[in-house]
Motif scaffolding. Structure first.
Motif, PDB file in Angstrom:
ATOM      1  N   ALA A 312     -22.042  74.257-101.512  1.00  0.00           N
ATOM      2  CA  ALA A 312     -20.828  74.859-102.053  1.00  0.00           C
ATOM      3  C   ALA A 312     -19.987  73.781-102.722  1.00  0.00           C
ATOM      4  O   ALA A 312     -20.183  72.585-102.496  1.00  0.00           O
ATOM      5  N   TRP A 313     -19.056  74.225-103.559  1.00  0.00           N
ATOM      6  CA  TRP A 313     -18.047  73.281-104.035  1.00  0.00           C
ATOM      7  C   TRP A 313     -16.673  73.888-103.849  1.00  0.00           C
ATOM      8  O   TRP A 313     -16.490  75.107-103.910  1.00  0.00           O
ATOM      9  N   TYR A 314     -15.736  73.016-103.550  1.00  0.00           N
ATOM     10  CA  TYR A 314     -14.369  73.422-103.252  1.00  0.00           C
ATOM     11  C   TYR A 314     -13.467  72.962-104.384  1.00  0.00           C
ATOM     12  O   TYR A 314     -13.328  71.766-104.644  1.00  0.00           O
ATOM     13  N   GLU A 315     -12.864  73.947-105.052  1.00  0.00           N
ATOM     14  CA  GLU A 315     -12.018  73.664-106.199  1.00  0.00           C
ATOM     15  C   GLU A 315     -10.616  73.291-105.744  1.00  0.00           C
ATOM     16  O   GLU A 315      -9.971  74.025-104.980  1.00  0.00           O
ATOM     17  N   ASN A 316     -10.172  72.143-106.187  1.00  0.00           N
ATOM     18  CA  ASN A 316      -8.809  71.685-105.934  1.00  0.00           C
ATOM     19  C   ASN A 316      -7.883  72.461-106.864  1.00  0.00           C
ATOM     20  O   ASN A 316      -7.939  72.302-108.090  1.00  0.00           O
ATOM     21  N   MET A 317      -7.019  73.307-106.290  1.00  0.00           N
ATOM     22  CA  MET A 317      -6.192  74.201-107.078  1.00  0.00           C
ATOM     23  C   MET A 317      -4.819  73.624-107.394  1.00  0.00           C
ATOM     24  O   MET A 317      -3.952  74.330-107.917  1.00  0.00           O
ATOM     25  N   SER A 318      -4.591  72.362-107.072  1.00  0.00           N
ATOM     26  CA  SER A 318      -3.274  71.781-107.296  1.00  0.00           C
ATOM     27  C   SER A 318      -3.005  71.604-108.786  1.00  0.00           C
ATOM     28  O   SER A 318      -3.923  71.486-109.598  1.00  0.00           O
ATOM     29  N   THR A 319      -1.728  71.582-109.112  1.00  0.00           N
ATOM     30  CA  THR A 319      -1.321  71.364-110.499  1.00  0.00           C
ATOM     31  C   THR A 319      -0.522  70.076-110.640  1.00  0.00           C
ATOM     32  O   THR A 319       0.001  69.780-111.706  1.00  0.00           O
ATOM     33  N   GLY A 320      -0.440  69.305-109.593  1.00  0.00           N
ATOM     34  CA  GLY A 320       0.294  68.046-109.631  1.00  0.00           C
ATOM     35  C   GLY A 320       0.162  67.350-108.299  1.00  0.00           C
ATOM     36  O   GLY A 320      -0.798  67.549-107.564  1.00  0.00           O
ATOM     37  N   LYS A 321       1.145  66.537-107.950  1.00  0.00           N
ATOM     38  CA  LYS A 321       1.119  65.836-106.683  1.00  0.00           C
ATOM     39  C   LYS A 321       1.385  66.805-105.534  1.00  0.00           C
ATOM     40  O   LYS A 321       1.917  67.882-105.716  1.00  0.00           O
ATOM     41  N   GLY A 322       1.020  66.379-104.320  1.00  0.00           N
ATOM     42  CA  GLY A 322       1.253  67.186-103.136  1.00  0.00           C
ATOM     43  C   GLY A 322      -0.027  67.712-102.535  1.00  0.00           C
ATOM     44  O   GLY A 322      -1.127  67.452-103.025  1.00  0.00           O
ATOM     45  N   VAL A 323       0.100  68.462-101.455  1.00  0.00           N
ATOM     46  CA  VAL A 323      -1.045  69.000-100.717  1.00  0.00           C
ATOM     47  C   VAL A 323      -1.675  70.127-101.516  1.00  0.00           C
ATOM     48  O   VAL A 323      -1.026  71.135-101.806  1.00  0.00           O
ATOM     49  N   PRO A 324      -2.949  69.990-101.897  1.00  0.00           N
ATOM     50  CA  PRO A 324      -3.576  71.020-102.726  1.00  0.00           C
ATOM     51  C   PRO A 324      -4.038  72.226-101.920  1.00  0.00           C
ATOM     52  O   PRO A 324      -4.257  72.159-100.711  1.00  0.00           O
ATOM     53  N   ARG A 325      -4.201  73.347-102.630  1.00  0.00           N
ATOM     54  CA  ARG A 325      -4.899  74.518-102.110  1.00  0.00           C
ATOM     55  C   ARG A 325      -6.351  74.440-102.590  1.00  0.00           C
ATOM     56  O   ARG A 325      -6.656  73.756-103.564  1.00  0.00           O
ATOM     57  N   TRP A 326      -7.238  75.178-101.902  1.00  0.00           N
ATOM     58  CA  TRP A 326      -8.663  75.062-102.196  1.00  0.00           C
ATOM     59  C   TRP A 326      -9.300  76.435-102.339  1.00  0.00           C
ATOM     60  O   TRP A 326      -8.905  77.392-101.660  1.00  0.00           O
ATOM     61  N   ARG A 327     -10.298  76.529-103.195  1.00  0.00           N
ATOM     62  CA  ARG A 327     -11.070  77.753-103.374  1.00  0.00           C
ATOM     63  C   ARG A 327     -12.555  77.399-103.303  1.00  0.00           C
ATOM     64  O   ARG A 327     -13.036  76.526-104.013  1.00  0.00           O
ATOM     65  N   ARG A 328     -13.285  78.109-102.425  1.00  0.00           N
ATOM     66  CA  ARG A 328     -14.715  77.839-102.282  1.00  0.00           C
ATOM     67  C   ARG A 328     -15.539  78.620-103.307  1.00  0.00           C
ATOM     68  O   ARG A 328     -15.293  79.793-103.559  1.00  0.00           O
ATOM     69  N   HIS A 329     -16.545  77.928-103.876  1.00  0.00           N
ATOM     70  CA  HIS A 329     -17.510  78.545-104.779  1.00  0.00           C
ATOM     71  C   HIS A 329     -18.905  78.228-104.262  1.00  0.00           C
ATOM     72  O   HIS A 329     -19.215  77.071-103.960  1.00  0.00           O
ATOM     73  N   GLN A 330     -19.761  79.230-104.159  1.00  0.00           N
ATOM     74  CA  GLN A 330     -21.142  78.965-103.761  1.00  0.00           C
ATOM     75  C   GLN A 330     -21.933  78.434-104.947  1.00  0.00           C
ATOM     76  O   GLN A 330     -21.914  79.008-106.028  1.00  0.00           O
ATOM     77  N   VAL A 331     -22.609  77.308-104.732  1.00  0.00           N
ATOM     78  CA  VAL A 331     -23.516  76.761-105.737  1.00  0.00           C
ATOM     79  C   VAL A 331     -24.880  77.418-105.607  1.00  0.00           C
ATOM     80  O   VAL A 331     -25.473  77.873-106.586  1.00  0.00           O
TER      81      VAL A 331
END
Length: 430
Positions: A312-331
Protein backbone atom coordinates in the motif's frame (compact mmCIF):
# COMPACT_ATOMS: atom_id res chain seq x y z
CA UNK A 1 12.77 9.88 -4.31
CA UNK A 2 12.74 12.04 -1.19
CA UNK A 3 14.24 11.00 2.15
CA UNK A 4 16.21 14.07 3.12
CA UNK A 5 17.43 13.01 6.51
CA UNK A 6 18.18 9.35 6.22
CA UNK A 7 21.95 9.22 5.93
CA UNK A 8 21.19 5.62 5.09
CA UNK A 9 22.30 4.31 1.77
CA UNK A 10 21.03 0.91 1.85
CA UNK A 11 21.86 -2.46 0.52
CA UNK A 12 23.94 -5.42 -0.78
CA UNK A 13 26.28 -8.35 -1.25
CA UNK A 14 28.39 -11.49 -2.00
CA UNK A 15 30.25 -13.95 -4.35
CA UNK A 16 32.06 -16.96 -5.80
CA UNK A 17 35.61 -18.13 -4.95
CA UNK A 18 38.37 -17.29 -7.42
CA UNK A 19 40.94 -19.70 -6.08
CA UNK A 20 44.45 -18.97 -4.99
CA UNK A 21 44.20 -15.19 -4.81
CA UNK A 22 41.89 -15.51 -1.82
CA UNK A 23 39.64 -12.87 -3.37
CA UNK A 24 36.03 -13.45 -4.18
CA UNK A 25 34.45 -12.20 -7.36
CA UNK A 26 30.80 -11.54 -7.94
CA UNK A 27 29.88 -11.57 -11.57
CA UNK A 28 27.80 -13.48 -14.06
CA UNK A 29 27.58 -16.64 -11.97
CA UNK A 30 24.23 -18.32 -12.68
CA UNK A 31 23.34 -15.42 -14.97
CA UNK A 32 20.15 -15.70 -16.98
CA UNK A 33 19.46 -14.19 -20.37
CA UNK A 34 17.45 -10.96 -20.26
CA UNK A 35 13.78 -11.58 -19.65
CA UNK A 36 10.96 -9.13 -20.10
CA UNK A 37 9.11 -8.26 -16.89
CA UNK A 38 6.43 -5.87 -18.04
CA UNK A 39 7.93 -2.94 -19.94
CA UNK A 40 11.42 -3.60 -18.52
CA UNK A 41 13.96 -6.33 -19.23
CA UNK A 42 16.07 -7.82 -16.45
CA UNK A 43 19.06 -10.13 -16.43
CA UNK A 44 19.28 -12.19 -13.24
CA UNK A 45 22.62 -12.81 -11.57
CA UNK A 46 23.43 -14.87 -8.48
CA UNK A 47 25.66 -12.93 -6.12
CA UNK A 48 26.19 -15.70 -3.60
CA UNK A 49 24.46 -18.87 -2.45
CA UNK A 50 24.68 -21.47 0.31
CA UNK A 51 24.89 -18.89 3.06
CA UNK A 52 24.42 -19.76 6.72
CA UNK A 53 21.86 -17.00 7.20
CA UNK A 54 21.54 -13.60 5.54
CA UNK A 55 19.40 -10.56 6.27
CA UNK A 56 20.54 -6.97 5.86
CA UNK A 57 22.18 -5.23 2.93
CA UNK A 58 23.46 -1.75 2.12
CA UNK A 59 24.97 0.14 -0.82
CA UNK A 60 27.29 3.13 -0.81
CA UNK A 61 30.54 4.32 -2.38
CA UNK A 62 32.76 3.00 0.40
CA UNK A 63 36.08 3.25 -1.46
CA UNK A 64 35.48 6.67 -3.00
CA UNK A 65 35.83 5.66 -6.64
CA UNK A 66 32.43 6.89 -7.75
CA UNK A 67 30.39 3.67 -7.90
CA UNK A 68 28.22 1.81 -5.40
CA UNK A 69 29.87 -0.89 -3.31
CA UNK A 70 27.90 -3.38 -1.25
CA UNK A 71 27.87 -4.68 2.30
CA UNK A 72 26.14 -7.74 3.71
CA UNK A 73 26.53 -10.14 6.63
CA UNK A 74 26.64 -13.91 6.70
CA UNK A 75 26.01 -15.96 9.84
CA UNK A 76 27.62 -19.38 10.06
CA UNK A 77 26.34 -22.11 12.39
CA UNK A 78 23.57 -19.69 13.41
CA UNK A 79 26.01 -18.09 15.84
CA UNK A 80 29.00 -16.26 14.31
CA UNK A 81 28.71 -13.23 12.01
CA UNK A 82 30.95 -11.92 9.26
CA UNK A 83 30.37 -8.57 7.58
CA UNK A 84 31.49 -8.45 3.96
CA UNK A 85 32.46 -5.54 1.74
CA UNK A 86 32.05 -5.94 -2.02
CA UNK A 87 34.00 -3.53 -4.14
CA UNK A 88 32.33 -2.61 -7.40
CA UNK A 89 34.41 -2.26 -10.57
CA UNK A 90 31.79 0.21 -11.83
CA UNK A 91 30.02 -2.31 -14.06
CA UNK A 92 28.34 -4.51 -11.48
CA UNK A 93 31.17 -6.95 -10.73
CA UNK A 94 32.45 -7.10 -7.17
CA UNK A 95 35.54 -8.25 -5.26
CA UNK A 96 34.56 -9.57 -1.85
CA UNK A 97 36.58 -8.61 1.22
CA UNK A 98 36.04 -9.23 4.90
CA UNK A 99 35.13 -6.00 6.64
CA UNK A 100 34.84 -7.70 10.04
CA UNK A 101 34.74 -11.35 11.14
CA UNK A 102 34.16 -13.44 14.24
CA UNK A 103 31.33 -11.44 15.86
CA UNK A 104 29.18 -13.62 18.17
CA UNK A 105 25.50 -13.17 17.37
CA UNK A 106 23.55 -12.12 14.31
CA UNK A 107 24.52 -9.11 12.23
CA UNK A 108 21.45 -8.00 10.29
CA UNK A 109 20.14 -4.67 8.98
CA UNK A 110 22.59 -1.80 8.81
CA UNK A 111 23.07 1.82 7.79
CA UNK A 112 25.94 3.64 6.09
CA UNK A 113 26.96 7.24 6.78
CA UNK A 114 29.93 9.31 8.03
CA UNK A 115 29.77 8.70 11.79
CA UNK A 116 33.20 10.02 12.75
CA UNK A 117 33.04 13.11 10.54
CA UNK A 118 36.19 12.43 8.52
CA UNK A 119 34.50 12.47 5.12
CA UNK A 120 34.29 8.71 4.56
CA UNK A 121 31.18 6.50 5.01
CA UNK A 122 31.14 4.16 8.02
CA UNK A 123 28.84 1.22 8.76
CA UNK A 124 26.48 0.89 11.75
CA UNK A 125 24.87 -2.53 12.24
CA UNK A 126 22.55 -4.26 14.70
CA UNK A 127 23.36 -7.54 16.44
CA UNK A 128 19.99 -9.22 16.81
CA UNK A 129 21.01 -11.92 19.27
CA UNK A 130 23.44 -9.98 21.48
CA UNK A 131 21.31 -6.84 21.97
CA UNK A 132 23.96 -4.46 20.79
CA UNK A 133 24.60 -1.98 18.00
CA UNK A 134 28.14 -1.46 16.73
CA UNK A 135 29.81 0.62 14.05
CA UNK A 136 32.90 0.14 11.93
CA UNK A 137 35.16 3.06 11.00
CA UNK A 138 36.14 3.33 7.35
CA UNK A 139 39.96 3.44 7.24
CA UNK A 140 39.85 5.84 4.29
CA UNK A 141 42.22 5.80 1.34
CA UNK A 142 43.61 2.37 2.26
CA UNK A 143 40.19 0.77 2.57
CA UNK A 144 41.53 -2.78 2.83
CA UNK A 145 43.07 -2.02 6.21
CA UNK A 146 41.08 -3.32 9.23
CA UNK A 147 37.89 -1.42 10.03
CA UNK A 148 37.96 -0.54 13.71
CA UNK A 149 34.96 -1.74 15.72
CA UNK A 150 33.16 0.69 18.04
CA UNK A 151 30.14 0.13 20.29
CA UNK A 152 27.10 2.37 20.12
CA UNK A 153 25.26 0.41 22.80
CA UNK A 154 25.15 -2.94 24.58
CA UNK A 155 21.63 -2.12 25.77
CA UNK A 156 19.36 -2.59 22.77
CA UNK A 157 17.35 -5.74 23.50
CA UNK A 158 16.75 -7.81 20.34
CA UNK A 159 18.04 -5.02 18.11
CA UNK A 160 16.40 -5.17 14.70
CA UNK A 161 16.98 -2.00 12.70
CA UNK A 162 19.16 1.10 12.81
CA UNK A 163 19.04 4.52 11.13
CA UNK A 164 21.56 7.37 11.23
CA UNK A 165 20.65 11.06 11.27
CA UNK A 166 21.48 14.26 13.17
CA UNK A 167 18.46 14.01 15.43
CA UNK A 168 19.50 16.71 17.92
CA UNK A 169 20.89 19.23 15.45
CA UNK A 170 24.42 19.39 16.88
CA UNK A 171 26.18 18.52 13.65
CA UNK A 172 26.94 14.82 14.14
CA UNK A 173 24.99 11.66 13.40
CA UNK A 174 22.92 10.02 16.10
CA UNK A 175 21.43 6.52 15.86
CA UNK A 176 17.82 5.35 16.15
CA UNK A 177 16.88 1.70 16.63
CA UNK A 178 13.94 -0.68 16.85
CA UNK A 179 13.72 -3.91 18.85
CA UNK A 180 11.40 -6.58 17.55
CA UNK A 181 10.67 -8.53 20.75
CA UNK A 182 11.50 -5.75 23.20
CA UNK A 183 8.92 -3.54 21.41
CA UNK A 184 11.26 -0.58 21.93
CA UNK A 185 11.99 2.44 19.78
CA UNK A 186 15.12 4.21 21.05
CA UNK A 187 17.71 6.75 20.01
CA UNK A 188 21.35 7.10 20.98
CA UNK A 189 23.11 10.44 21.20
CA UNK A 190 26.47 10.69 19.44
CA UNK A 191 29.10 11.33 22.14
CA UNK A 192 31.14 13.78 20.06
CA UNK A 193 34.04 13.37 17.66
CA UNK A 194 36.71 13.05 20.33
CA UNK A 195 34.81 10.53 22.45
CA UNK A 196 33.85 7.81 20.01
CA UNK A 197 35.33 5.02 22.12
CA UNK A 198 32.63 5.43 24.73
CA UNK A 199 29.00 4.28 24.63
CA UNK A 200 26.30 6.58 23.33
CA UNK A 201 23.61 7.99 25.65
CA UNK A 202 20.41 5.94 25.34
CA UNK A 203 16.94 7.47 25.34
CA UNK A 204 13.65 5.61 24.91
CA UNK A 205 11.12 7.04 22.48
CA UNK A 206 8.40 4.36 22.82
CA UNK A 207 8.04 1.12 24.82
CA UNK A 208 4.84 -0.18 23.21
CA UNK A 209 5.45 -0.90 19.53
CA UNK A 210 4.64 -4.60 19.30
CA UNK A 211 7.36 -6.20 17.17
CA UNK A 212 8.94 -2.89 16.13
CA UNK A 213 10.45 -3.38 12.69
CA UNK A 214 10.79 -0.78 9.92
CA UNK A 215 12.74 2.40 10.66
CA UNK A 216 13.34 5.39 8.37
CA UNK A 217 13.95 9.10 8.66
CA UNK A 218 12.12 11.98 6.97
CA UNK A 219 10.68 15.41 7.77
CA UNK A 220 6.98 14.61 7.85
CA UNK A 221 5.76 17.92 9.29
CA UNK A 222 8.21 19.98 7.20
CA UNK A 223 9.60 21.91 10.17
CA UNK A 224 13.21 21.27 9.17
CA UNK A 225 13.78 18.53 11.77
CA UNK A 226 14.27 14.80 11.09
CA UNK A 227 11.32 12.68 12.23
CA UNK A 228 11.13 8.87 12.42
CA UNK A 229 8.92 6.37 10.56
CA UNK A 230 8.38 3.08 12.46
CA UNK A 231 6.13 0.04 12.08
CA UNK A 232 4.81 -2.47 14.59
CA UNK A 233 3.94 -5.86 13.10
CA UNK A 234 1.56 -6.71 15.94
CA UNK A 235 0.03 -10.14 16.47
CA UNK A 236 -3.49 -11.42 16.04
CA UNK A 237 -4.86 -12.77 19.37
CA UNK A 238 -5.42 -16.53 19.22
CA UNK A 239 -8.96 -17.42 18.24
CA UNK A 240 -9.77 -13.82 17.31
CA UNK A 241 -8.62 -13.44 13.71
CA UNK A 242 -10.73 -10.34 13.15
CA UNK A 243 -9.90 -8.68 16.46
CA UNK A 244 -9.12 -4.95 16.20
CA UNK A 245 -6.54 -5.45 18.96
CA UNK A 246 -3.81 -6.66 16.62
CA UNK A 247 -1.45 -3.86 17.77
CA UNK A 248 -0.07 -3.39 14.29
CA UNK A 249 0.50 0.20 13.22
CA UNK A 250 2.46 2.50 10.99
CA UNK A 251 3.46 5.63 12.88
CA UNK A 252 5.76 8.60 12.71
CA UNK A 253 7.41 10.28 15.68
CA UNK A 254 7.65 14.05 15.66
CA UNK A 255 11.07 15.37 16.62
CA UNK A 256 10.54 17.74 19.58
CA UNK A 257 13.46 19.96 18.57
CA UNK A 258 15.39 19.20 21.74
CA UNK A 259 15.09 15.41 21.75
CA UNK A 260 17.46 14.94 24.70
CA UNK A 261 14.86 16.48 26.99
CA UNK A 262 11.65 16.65 24.96
CA UNK A 263 9.06 13.98 24.21
CA UNK A 264 8.71 12.50 20.75
CA UNK A 265 4.95 12.54 20.01
CA UNK A 266 3.58 9.50 18.18
CA UNK A 267 1.27 10.07 15.21
CA UNK A 268 -0.61 7.19 13.59
CA UNK A 269 -0.55 6.79 9.83
CA UNK A 270 -2.33 3.39 9.89
CA UNK A 271 -3.68 1.18 12.69
CA UNK A 272 -6.53 -0.67 10.96
CA UNK A 273 -4.71 -2.79 8.37
CA UNK A 274 -2.75 -5.54 10.19
CA UNK A 275 0.79 -6.80 9.73
CA UNK A 276 2.76 -3.67 8.81
CA UNK A 277 6.33 -4.77 8.07
CA UNK A 278 8.77 -2.76 5.95
CA UNK A 279 8.50 0.35 3.82
CA UNK A 280 9.94 3.80 3.36
CA UNK A 281 9.12 7.51 2.98
CA UNK A 282 8.99 8.73 -0.62
CA UNK A 283 7.30 11.59 -2.43
CA UNK A 284 5.28 9.24 -4.58
CA UNK A 285 2.82 11.79 -5.94
CA UNK A 286 5.48 14.47 -6.56
CA UNK A 287 3.69 17.15 -4.54
CA UNK A 288 6.67 18.08 -2.37
CA UNK A 289 5.91 16.16 0.84
CA UNK A 290 6.88 12.65 1.97
CA UNK A 291 4.36 9.88 1.43
CA UNK A 292 4.92 6.30 2.65
CA UNK A 293 5.03 2.96 0.81
CA UNK A 294 4.50 -0.10 2.99
CA UNK A 295 4.25 -3.90 2.88
CA UNK A 296 1.58 -5.57 5.01
CA UNK A 297 1.66 -9.36 5.42
CA UNK A 298 4.73 -11.41 6.37
CA UNK A 299 2.98 -14.36 8.07
CA UNK A 300 -0.39 -15.75 9.13
CA UNK A 301 0.26 -15.08 12.82
CA UNK A 302 0.26 -11.39 11.99
CA UNK A 303 -2.76 -11.57 9.68
CA UNK A 304 -4.48 -14.93 9.03
CA UNK A 305 -6.58 -13.36 6.28
CA UNK A 306 -4.07 -13.66 3.45
CA UNK A 307 -6.34 -11.78 1.04
CA UNK A 308 -5.52 -8.66 3.07
CA UNK A 309 -1.75 -9.03 2.55
CA UNK A 310 -0.69 -6.23 0.24
CA UNK A 311 1.56 -3.38 -0.71
CA UNK A 312 0.00 0.00 0.00
CA UNK A 313 0.97 3.63 -0.14
CA UNK A 314 -0.10 6.34 2.25
CA UNK A 315 -0.73 9.75 0.76
CA UNK A 316 0.40 12.70 2.83
CA UNK A 317 -2.60 15.04 2.65
CA UNK A 318 -0.95 18.06 4.24
CA UNK A 319 -0.83 21.38 2.46
CA UNK A 320 1.94 22.93 4.54
CA UNK A 321 3.70 22.56 7.85
CA UNK A 322 2.15 20.67 10.76
CA UNK A 323 0.81 17.19 11.46
CA UNK A 324 -0.41 15.67 8.19
CA UNK A 325 -3.52 13.61 7.50
CA UNK A 326 -3.13 10.36 5.56
CA UNK A 327 -5.08 8.41 2.95
CA UNK A 328 -4.35 4.76 2.17
CA UNK A 329 -4.21 3.50 -1.43
CA UNK A 330 -3.80 -0.16 -2.33
CA UNK A 331 -0.97 -0.80 -4.78
CA UNK A 332 -1.61 -4.51 -5.13
CA UNK A 333 -2.19 -7.75 -3.27
CA UNK A 334 0.92 -9.72 -2.31
CA UNK A 335 0.57 -12.75 0.00
CA UNK A 336 3.20 -12.64 2.76
CA UNK A 337 4.39 -9.20 1.66
CA UNK A 338 7.63 -8.33 3.47
CA UNK A 339 9.26 -5.16 2.15
CA UNK A 340 8.44 -2.37 -0.29
CA UNK A 341 10.88 0.15 -1.73
CA UNK A 342 10.34 2.85 -4.34
CA UNK A 343 12.07 4.33 -7.38
CA UNK A 344 11.58 4.99 -11.09
CA UNK A 345 12.29 1.47 -12.37
CA UNK A 346 11.08 1.98 -15.94
CA UNK A 347 12.53 5.51 -16.27
CA UNK A 348 9.24 7.08 -17.33
CA UNK A 349 9.34 9.91 -14.79
CA UNK A 350 7.12 8.50 -12.04
CA UNK A 351 7.77 6.34 -8.99
CA UNK A 352 7.37 2.56 -9.18
CA UNK A 353 7.63 0.05 -6.30
CA UNK A 354 9.66 -3.14 -5.85
CA UNK A 355 8.60 -5.63 -3.18
CA UNK A 356 9.36 -9.03 -1.69
CA UNK A 357 7.14 -11.75 -0.25
CA UNK A 358 8.62 -13.72 2.63
CA UNK A 359 8.23 -17.35 3.73
CA UNK A 360 5.36 -19.01 1.80
CA UNK A 361 5.23 -16.00 -0.54
CA UNK A 362 8.78 -16.52 -1.81
CA UNK A 363 9.02 -13.99 -4.62
CA UNK A 364 10.26 -10.64 -5.90
CA UNK A 365 7.88 -8.36 -7.81
CA UNK A 366 7.65 -4.81 -9.02
CA UNK A 367 4.60 -2.63 -9.41
CA UNK A 368 4.50 -0.40 -12.47
CA UNK A 369 2.98 3.00 -11.80
CA UNK A 370 0.55 3.24 -14.72
CA UNK A 371 -0.85 6.63 -13.69
CA UNK A 372 -4.33 7.67 -12.54
CA UNK A 373 -4.04 5.43 -9.48
CA UNK A 374 -3.44 2.26 -11.52
CA UNK A 375 -0.66 -0.22 -10.70
CA UNK A 376 0.42 -3.26 -12.71
CA UNK A 377 2.22 -6.07 -10.87
CA UNK A 378 5.11 -7.82 -12.63
CA UNK A 379 6.79 -10.93 -11.20
CA UNK A 380 10.57 -10.73 -11.28
CA UNK A 381 11.32 -14.07 -9.64
CA UNK A 382 9.31 -16.89 -8.04
CA UNK A 383 10.71 -19.68 -5.87
CA UNK A 384 13.00 -17.19 -4.13
CA UNK A 385 12.25 -18.79 -0.81
CA UNK A 386 11.82 -16.47 2.18
CA UNK A 387 12.71 -13.36 0.19
CA UNK A 388 13.49 -10.55 2.63
CA UNK A 389 15.20 -7.20 2.09
CA UNK A 390 14.97 -5.54 -1.32
CA UNK A 391 16.64 -2.39 -2.64
CA UNK A 392 16.89 -0.39 -5.81
CA UNK A 393 20.33 0.85 -6.84
CA UNK A 394 22.25 1.53 -10.06
CA UNK A 395 25.00 -1.05 -9.67
CA UNK A 396 26.38 -1.01 -13.19
CA UNK A 397 26.47 2.73 -13.83
CA UNK A 398 23.95 2.77 -16.69
CA UNK A 399 21.55 5.15 -14.90
CA UNK A 400 18.89 2.48 -14.57
CA UNK A 401 17.72 1.17 -11.22
CA UNK A 402 18.58 -2.47 -10.65
CA UNK A 403 16.81 -4.71 -8.13
CA UNK A 404 18.71 -6.53 -5.37
CA UNK A 405 17.17 -8.94 -2.87
CA UNK A 406 18.13 -11.62 -0.38
CA UNK A 407 16.40 -14.70 0.95
CA UNK A 408 16.83 -16.33 4.35
CA UNK A 409 15.27 -19.54 5.68
CA UNK A 410 11.91 -18.16 6.80
CA UNK A 411 12.62 -18.88 10.47
CA UNK A 412 12.60 -22.53 9.48
CA UNK A 413 9.12 -22.20 7.94
CA UNK A 414 10.57 -23.19 4.56
CA UNK A 415 13.83 -24.51 3.19
CA UNK A 416 15.06 -21.04 2.39
CA UNK A 417 17.12 -20.04 -0.61
CA UNK A 418 19.83 -18.54 1.65
CA UNK A 419 21.28 -16.50 -1.17
CA UNK A 420 21.60 -13.05 -2.66
CA UNK A 421 20.62 -12.13 -6.19
CA UNK A 422 20.36 -9.02 -8.30
CA UNK A 423 18.44 -8.24 -11.43
CA UNK A 424 20.23 -6.01 -13.91
CA UNK A 425 17.81 -3.54 -15.45
CA UNK A 426 18.66 -3.67 -19.16
CA UNK A 427 16.06 -1.11 -20.16
CA UNK A 428 12.68 -1.03 -21.76
CA UNK A 429 11.64 -3.32 -24.57
CA UNK A 430 11.68 -1.91 -28.08
Amino acid sequence: MKNTWSGILVRWCVGVMIAASGLLFVGLTDARLPSAVGPVQFSEELLVGKLGYVFGVAAADLDGDGDLDLTSPDIQNKSISTLYLFRNNGRGKFNREVLFAGEPGWFERHAIADIDGNGTPDVAIVNNQKSNVVWFANPGTVIDRPWRRHVITDNCPRAYNVALADLDGDGDLDAATTGYTSHLVTWYEHPGKGRLDRGWTRRVIDKEMREARSLSVSDFDRDGLPDLLVTAVGLMPRGQPESPDHNSRVVWYRNPGKPASGKWSRHVIEDRLPAAIHGQPVDLDADGDPDVVMAHGMRVESDPKISRHQVAWYENMSTGKGVPRWRRHQVGRLPFAFEATAGDIDADGDIDIAATAWSKGDRVVWFENAGSGRWIQHVVRTDFRAANQVILADLDGDRRLDIVAGADDGSRRVKGSLELRWWRNTGTRR
